[in-house]
Design a protein around this motif. Sequence first.
Motif, short mmCIF file in Angstrom:
data_model
loop_
_atom_site.label_atom_id
_atom_site.label_comp_id
_atom_site.label_asym_id
_atom_site.label_seq_id
_atom_site.Cartn_x
_atom_site.Cartn_y
_atom_site.Cartn_z
N THR A 53 -12.72 23.18 41.85
CA THR A 53 -14.05 23.93 41.22
C THR A 53 -14.37 25.09 42.13
O THR A 53 -14.08 25.02 43.33
CB THR A 53 -15.05 22.94 41.06
N THR A 54 -14.80 26.17 41.61
CA THR A 54 -15.47 27.32 42.37
C THR A 54 -16.84 26.71 43.35
O THR A 54 -16.42 27.23 44.64
CB THR A 54 -16.01 28.33 41.24
N GLU A 87 -16.77 27.34 47.04
CA GLU A 87 -18.08 28.01 47.70
C GLU A 87 -18.53 27.45 49.06
O GLU A 87 -18.83 27.97 49.95
CB GLU A 87 -19.04 28.53 46.98
#
Length: 136
Positions: A24-25, A29
């Motif tokens: 997932t982003t 991040e």
Amino acid sequence: MMLSVLAGGSGALAQGAYEPGRGTTERAELMNTIRPLVEVRVGPPVEFVIERLQVSGGWAFAIVAPQRPGGEAIDMARTVYREQVDYMDGLQTYVLMHQAYGRWNVVDFAVGPTDAFWDGDPLYSQVPHGLLPGTD
């Protein structure tokens, strides 16, 4: 207006902590927020084995084990920690992050602690339930 801020804050605290899924982003991040913190101390490149990653209400807490790409161990004698090796529990890194200004920011961290350094620290009384080990 203050009531709405407080109400919004308590709603965020009421959300359950969760682990962002692989790929997932959000997970990327968070790891990219931690990476420069670690690489400046042990040298690049670094990837992480995630031992704990919990997010809730704009806060995140991670416990990661840094390693070289492909799983190669990092030689502590070639890091800024070479003089502290005997007093550390390896390179296991604990990171508290907060989301502000549209990005994740490191608020506090410890590398190789030998105890629960957050216990009794007033900063950690602000984090949502479920982020820290033992609060699940």
